[in-house]
Design an enzyme around this catalytic site. Structure first.
Site, PDB file in Angstrom:
ATOM      1  N   LYS A  23       0.833  -1.191   0.165  1.00  0.00           N
ATOM      2  CA  LYS A  23      -0.070   0.008  -0.010  1.00  0.00           C
ATOM      3  C   LYS A  23       0.857   1.346   0.245  1.00  0.00           C
ATOM      4  CE  LYS A  23      -1.700   1.941   3.931  1.00  0.00           C
ATOM      5  NZ  LYS A  23      -1.622   3.297   4.291  1.00  0.00           N
ATOM      6  N   ASN A  24       1.773   1.106   0.963  1.00  0.00           N
ATOM      7  CA  ASN A  24       2.676   2.551   1.102  1.00  0.00           C
ATOM      8  C   ASN A  24       3.508   2.790  -0.089  1.00  0.00           C
ATOM      9  OD1 ASN A  24       1.231   3.422   3.478  1.00  0.00           O
ATOM     10  ND2 ASN A  24       2.947   2.592   4.849  1.00  0.00           N
ATOM     11  N   CYS A 117      -4.867   8.305   8.836  1.00  0.00           N
ATOM     12  CA  CYS A 117      -5.046   7.922  10.114  1.00  0.00           C
ATOM     13  C   CYS A 117      -4.740   8.943  11.254  1.00  0.00           C
ATOM     14  CB  CYS A 117      -4.412   6.375  10.383  1.00  0.00           C
ATOM     15  SG  CYS A 117      -4.952   5.199   9.239  1.00  0.00           S
ATOM     16  N   ARG A 122       0.983  14.448  13.372  1.00  0.00           N
ATOM     17  CA  ARG A 122       1.296  14.268  11.815  1.00  0.00           C
ATOM     18  C   ARG A 122       1.794  15.759  11.067  1.00  0.00           C
ATOM     19  NH1 ARG A 122      -1.530   9.282   9.239  1.00  0.00           N
ATOM     20  NH2 ARG A 122       0.587   9.020   8.343  1.00  0.00           N
ATOM     21  N   PRO A 123       2.489  16.466  11.483  1.00  0.00           N
ATOM     22  CA  PRO A 123       2.915  17.544  10.910  1.00  0.00           C
ATOM     23  C   PRO A 123       3.849  17.411   9.498  1.00  0.00           C
ATOM     24  CG  PRO A 123       4.392  17.474  12.836  1.00  0.00           C
ATOM     25  CD  PRO A 123       3.515  16.163  12.884  1.00  0.00           C
ATOM     26  N   ASP A 306       3.610   0.439  12.449  1.00  0.00           N
ATOM     27  CA  ASP A 306       2.499  -0.010  11.966  1.00  0.00           C
ATOM     28  C   ASP A 306       2.107  -1.624  12.369  1.00  0.00           C
ATOM     29  OD1 ASP A 306       2.281   2.401  10.579  1.00  0.00           O
ATOM     30  OD2 ASP A 306       2.914   1.336   8.582  1.00  0.00           O
ATOM     31  N   ILE A 328       7.143   6.639  17.416  1.00  0.00           N
ATOM     32  CA  ILE A 328       7.023   7.320  16.090  1.00  0.00           C
ATOM     33  C   ILE A 328       5.671   8.236  16.260  1.00  0.00           C
ATOM     34  CG2 ILE A 328       6.701   7.060  13.561  1.00  0.00           C
ATOM     35  CD1 ILE A 328       9.186   5.983  14.629  1.00  0.00           C
ATOM     36  N   ARG A 398      -9.251   0.129   3.533  1.00  0.00           N
ATOM     37  CA  ARG A 398      -8.249   1.214   3.037  1.00  0.00           C
ATOM     38  C   ARG A 398      -6.841   0.586   2.557  1.00  0.00           C
ATOM     39  NH1 ARG A 398      -6.701   5.930   6.628  1.00  0.00           N
ATOM     40  NH2 ARG A 398      -4.978   5.686   4.794  1.00  0.00           N
TER      41      ARG A 398
END
Ligand code: EPZ
Length: 418
Positions: A23-24, A117, A122-123, A306, A328, A398
């Site tokens: 996916k990524n 998500c 998440r900057p 993940d 993380i 997703r």
């Protein structure tokens, strides 16, 4: 549209499974294809909502896109729009990979801030730093990332404050169009970084060092379309490995890259799980009690954030106390409330979860609060006798290709309903 994933658990998973494309990597390669002067064909794409979402966005921008049996053909020659609408991009994180690719192709881009998500703040400061270092003028007023080439558009030294996956990919995507040499220092090293670099190289880009701390790019070369096969999904592989072990099963996974799995394999071995591999095949077997572990999530090649969630689900029934530290994302323990509903004993102290193993969980109605929380719920439900209904399946869809079918082929009773 299904609303629930219903799992009747307590059955060991057994048999063979085939891992889907990453996916990524997929969500970076699809926008990257916009940089080619001719069509690209991307093979082994997973049949997941994030891929369909990007397909719709590219069509809206003017690209001619077809997607069938995992193969997407993207002809970017008709792309004239640089401003995908909010409703389309807000669902996923990777939509901001359109910023450097649209700016590279059209000179400017206007992309609403990415979604994805809810696992922390998440900057995107490091992405902005990377793009501006290469001579793009960037501002984010009104929730839209506007990027525009300036006369200074060209290669440069970029020092990332942390090895961010998104910032590394965005900077690489901009650098291949920026004339001259770019050095990305403190780059992320995840497998999908290397895959993105390999795809860009197959399009004619010159990139060295992907997978190390410094990526060197000679930009401004003409890029053409290419035919390329996406790597297997590291996180799906890991999720299935954990599910196999958690149910005390015996599962052989095909089409994997075992070296991507070393940090997880090491933890599973420590827990008393048997893991063997040969070529692209990994076999996972477990029986009896599982030992507790201490683990910290880290950037690749460390233990991936993940997989923290599904592994924690399995540790709820290990024989003793496990300590899980999430380094993380600061908000990646929300799902433990759901595991507690099933009888798990988990206490969270800041970024560390202390998991006291219990004899067994009990089936319950539970919610996937994000994609990998969904993986945790699946693992928990699979190892628990009785019927668990998992809601929030839109997150699971997703990122996991037909997970219900894959699990059924391994002997589980799992189906989407509603
Ligand atoms: C990617 O997210 C993945 N998403 C995530 O997968 C994955 O969890 C994450 O990398 C870590 O491996 C995609 O590839 C689409 P980061 P990304 O930038 O790029 C901080 C999944 O479940 N940071 O490496 O957003 C940030 O806050 C998803 O498949 C900044 O401070 O991750 C975080 O603490 C979820 N400033 C850390 O760095 C920045 O500008 C890592 O973020 C960028 C990041």
């Amino acid at each position: 549209m299904s609303e629930i994933l219903r799992i009747r658990g307590g059955v060991p998973l057994n048999g063979d499974a085939y891992v889907s494309g990453s996916k990524n990597a997929a969500v970076a390669l699809i926008p990257a294809a916009l940089l080619g002067s001719s069509p690209s064909t991307i093979e082994n794409l997973p049949d997941i909502d994030d891929v369909y979402c990007l397909m719709r966005i590219l069509r809206w921008l003017g690209a001619d896109v077809t997607f069938e049996r995992g193969v997407m053909r993207i002809d970017p020659s008709g792309v004239t729009r640089n401003n995908p609408p909010y409703e389309m991009v807000s669902r996923m994180r990777a939509s901001y990979y359109l910023v450097p690719t649209l700016a590279g192709r059209l000179g400017s881009a206007e992309v609403p801030m990415p979604g994805g998500c809810d696992i922390g703040n998440r900057p995107i400061d490091q992405t902005i730093k990377g793009l501006t270092s290469l001579g793009l003028r960037v501002n984010t007023e009104g929730g839209i990332i506007r990027a525009e080439k300036t006369p200074a558009f060209g290669g440069n030294e970029v020092f990332l404050a942390m090895p961010s996956v998104g910032a590394t990919i965005n900077t690489m995507l901009a650098a291949v169009s920026a004339p001259g040499k770019t050095y990305i220092h403190n780059a992320a090293k995840e497998p999908h970084i290397v895959d993105t670099a390999n795809f860009l190289s197959s399009m004619g880009a010159r990139i060295k060092g992907a997978g190390t701390d410094v990526i060197r790019i000679t930009g401004g070369l003409p890029l053409h379309g290419s035919t390329y096969t996406v790597i297997p999904d590291q996180i799906e592989t890991g999720t299935l490995m954990i599910a196999a072990a958690a149910t005390r099963g015996d599962v052989t996974l095909h089409g994997t890259i075992p070296t991507h799995m070393e940090s997880l394999t090491a933890k599973l071995l420590e827990m008393g799980v048997y893991v063997t591999d040969e070529d692209d095949v990994i076999r996972v077997r477990a029986s009896g009690n599982l030992r507790p572990v201490t683990l910290r999530t880290q950037v690749y090649p460390g233990f991936p954030t993940d997989l923290q969630q599904p592994l924690t689900a399995m540790l709820t029934v290990a024989w003793g106390t496990s300590y899980i530290t999430e380094n993380i994302f600061e908000n990646r323990f929300r799902y433990v409330d759901e595991l507690r509903r099933m009888g798990a004993d988990i206490k969270v102290f800041d970024r560390t979860a202390v998991v006291q193993g219990v004899e067994k969980l009990h089936a319950s109605s539970i919610t996937a609060t994000d994609l990998r929380a969904g993986a945790a719920m699946i693992v928990a439900a699979l190892m628990t006798e009785g019927t668990s209904d998992i809601s929030g399946v839109q997150y699971i869809m997703r990122g996991y290709e037909h997970i219900d079918e894959k699990l059924r082929r391994l002997g589980a009773d799992a189906r989407y309903i509603g």
